[in-house]
Motif scaffolding. Structure first.
Motif, mmCIF file in Angstrom:
data_model
loop_
_atom_site.group_PDB
_atom_site.id
_atom_site.type_symbol
_atom_site.label_atom_id
_atom_site.label_comp_id
_atom_site.label_asym_id
_atom_site.label_seq_id
_atom_site.Cartn_x
_atom_site.Cartn_y
_atom_site.Cartn_z
ATOM 1 N N LEU A 1 0.851 -1.191 0.000
ATOM 2 C CA LEU A 1 0.000 0.000 0.000
ATOM 3 C C LEU A 1 0.885 1.239 0.000
ATOM 4 C CD1 LEU A 1 -2.906 1.013 0.053
ATOM 5 C CD2 LEU A 1 -2.767 1.026 2.551
ATOM 6 N N GLY A 2 0.548 2.190 -0.829
ATOM 7 C CA GLY A 2 1.334 3.408 -0.949
ATOM 8 C C GLY A 2 2.320 3.362 -2.098
ATOM 9 N N ASN A 3 2.605 2.150 -2.620
ATOM 10 C CA ASN A 3 3.498 2.043 -3.786
ATOM 11 C C ASN A 3 2.772 2.545 -5.028
ATOM 12 O OD1 ASN A 3 5.040 -1.156 -2.890
ATOM 13 N ND2 ASN A 3 5.540 0.885 -2.218
ATOM 14 N N ARG A 4 3.542 3.121 -5.933
ATOM 15 C CA ARG A 4 3.023 3.525 -7.238
ATOM 16 C C ARG A 4 3.868 2.837 -8.300
ATOM 17 N NH1 ARG A 4 2.012 9.784 -7.447
ATOM 18 N NH2 ARG A 4 4.247 9.721 -7.769
ATOM 19 N N VAL A 5 3.209 2.425 -9.379
ATOM 20 C CA VAL A 5 3.868 1.612 -10.400
ATOM 21 C C VAL A 5 3.539 2.111 -11.809
ATOM 22 C CG1 VAL A 5 3.919 -0.470 -8.963
ATOM 23 C CG2 VAL A 5 1.959 -0.054 -10.449
ATOM 24 N N ARG A 6 4.412 1.740 -12.730
ATOM 25 C CA ARG A 6 4.178 1.905 -14.168
ATOM 26 C C ARG A 6 4.341 0.526 -14.803
ATOM 27 N NH1 ARG A 6 4.066 7.182 -15.610
ATOM 28 N NH2 ARG A 6 5.335 8.631 -14.424
ATOM 29 N N CYS A 7 3.694 0.353 -15.917
ATOM 30 C CA CYS A 7 3.747 -0.942 -16.596
ATOM 31 C C CYS A 7 4.080 -0.733 -18.062
ATOM 32 C CB CYS A 7 2.394 -1.627 -16.448
ATOM 33 S SG CYS A 7 2.325 -3.282 -17.148
ATOM 34 N N SER A 8 5.015 -1.524 -18.558
ATOM 35 C CA SER A 8 5.343 -1.490 -19.979
ATOM 36 C C SER A 8 4.608 -2.616 -20.694
ATOM 37 C CB SER A 8 6.850 -1.645 -20.188
ATOM 38 O OG SER A 8 7.271 -2.939 -19.797
ATOM 39 N N MET A 9 4.445 -2.449 -21.996
ATOM 40 C CA MET A 9 3.870 -3.509 -22.824
ATOM 41 C C MET A 9 4.624 -3.546 -24.143
ATOM 42 S SD MET A 9 -0.014 -4.298 -24.113
ATOM 43 C CE MET A 9 0.011 -3.418 -25.661
ATOM 44 N N GLN A 10 5.066 -4.742 -24.514
ATOM 45 C CA GLN A 10 5.803 -4.944 -25.752
ATOM 46 C C GLN A 10 5.117 -6.033 -26.567
ATOM 47 O OE1 GLN A 10 9.972 -5.783 -25.128
ATOM 48 N NE2 GLN A 10 10.320 -6.348 -27.256
ATOM 49 N N ILE A 11 4.880 -5.759 -27.847
ATOM 50 C CA ILE A 11 4.352 -6.780 -28.754
ATOM 51 C C ILE A 11 5.520 -7.680 -29.150
ATOM 52 C CG2 ILE A 11 3.184 -7.240 -30.951
ATOM 53 C CD1 ILE A 11 1.447 -5.596 -29.033
ATOM 54 N N ILE A 12 5.397 -8.970 -28.907
ATOM 55 C CA ILE A 12 6.445 -9.936 -29.237
ATOM 56 C C ILE A 12 6.205 -10.557 -30.615
ATOM 57 C CG2 ILE A 12 7.568 -12.100 -28.538
ATOM 58 C CD1 ILE A 12 8.115 -9.649 -26.682
ATOM 59 N N ASP A 13 4.946 -10.913 -30.895
ATOM 60 C CA ASP A 13 4.598 -11.537 -32.167
ATOM 61 C C ASP A 13 3.104 -11.325 -32.398
ATOM 62 O OD1 ASP A 13 4.913 -12.974 -34.519
ATOM 63 O OD2 ASP A 13 5.154 -14.925 -33.536
#
Length: 160
Positions: free
Chosen positions: A74-86
């Motif tokens: 709780l209290g953490n903040r995150v970012r998320c990446s997304m990569q197309i592989i195929d």
């Protein structure tokens, strides 16, 4: 417009009801964070709620593998990446990484997503406009290194 490589979500916060009795982010909500990242990327690919309601086209996740690398709280903040592989006309393979705002990697996800005609529902070819957007992003993502963590087997190693 050149699609980002890889796509990076906005900063997301851990919600209080996501914390389990162990005091950390419950495993189910890592999936929610990965899904929210996809929801942010989907308009660039021609997917999303408006496409589902107006054109009867959507995506279904066929398979997903999540690796939990470091606890979130709780209290953490995150970012998320997304990569197309195929990808092909009916599906696409993605790889995502979930990062704490301080830069450390908390989890990864690898998924196979299907393009679905909701009238069946059935897996169907993407229309040309959507396929072109997916192709453009995949072309940019193909310039990235192939992630080391994709395609790893799951199981208990045994000595022969």
């Amino acid at each position: 417009m050149t699609p980002p490589a890889p796509f990076m979500s906005s900063l997301m916060e851990i919600e209080p009801e996501w914390i389990d009795y162990n005091g950390h982010l419950n495993m189910a909500f890592y999936t929610v964070l990965f899904d929210r990242c996809s929801d942010q990327a989907y308009p660039l690919l021609g997917f999303g709620e408006h496409v589902a309601s107006e054109r009867g086209l959507t995506t279904y996740t066929a398979d997903i593998r999540i690796r939990y690398l470091r606890e979130l709280h709780l209290g953490n903040r995150v970012r998320c990446s997304m990569q197309i592989i195929d990808f092909d006309r009916k599906r696409f393979h993605t790889y995502q990484e979930l990062y704490h705002e301080d830069g450390w990697l908390a989890a990864t996800a690898e998924a196979m997503t299907l393009h679905v005609d909701m009238s069946g529902p059935r897996v169907a070819d993407m229309p040309d406009d959507i396929f072109a957007k997916l192709s453009a992003m995949a072309t940019q993502h193909a310039k990235l290194p192939r992630p080391d963590r994709i395609g790893r087997p799951i199981g208990i190693p045994r000595k022969a």
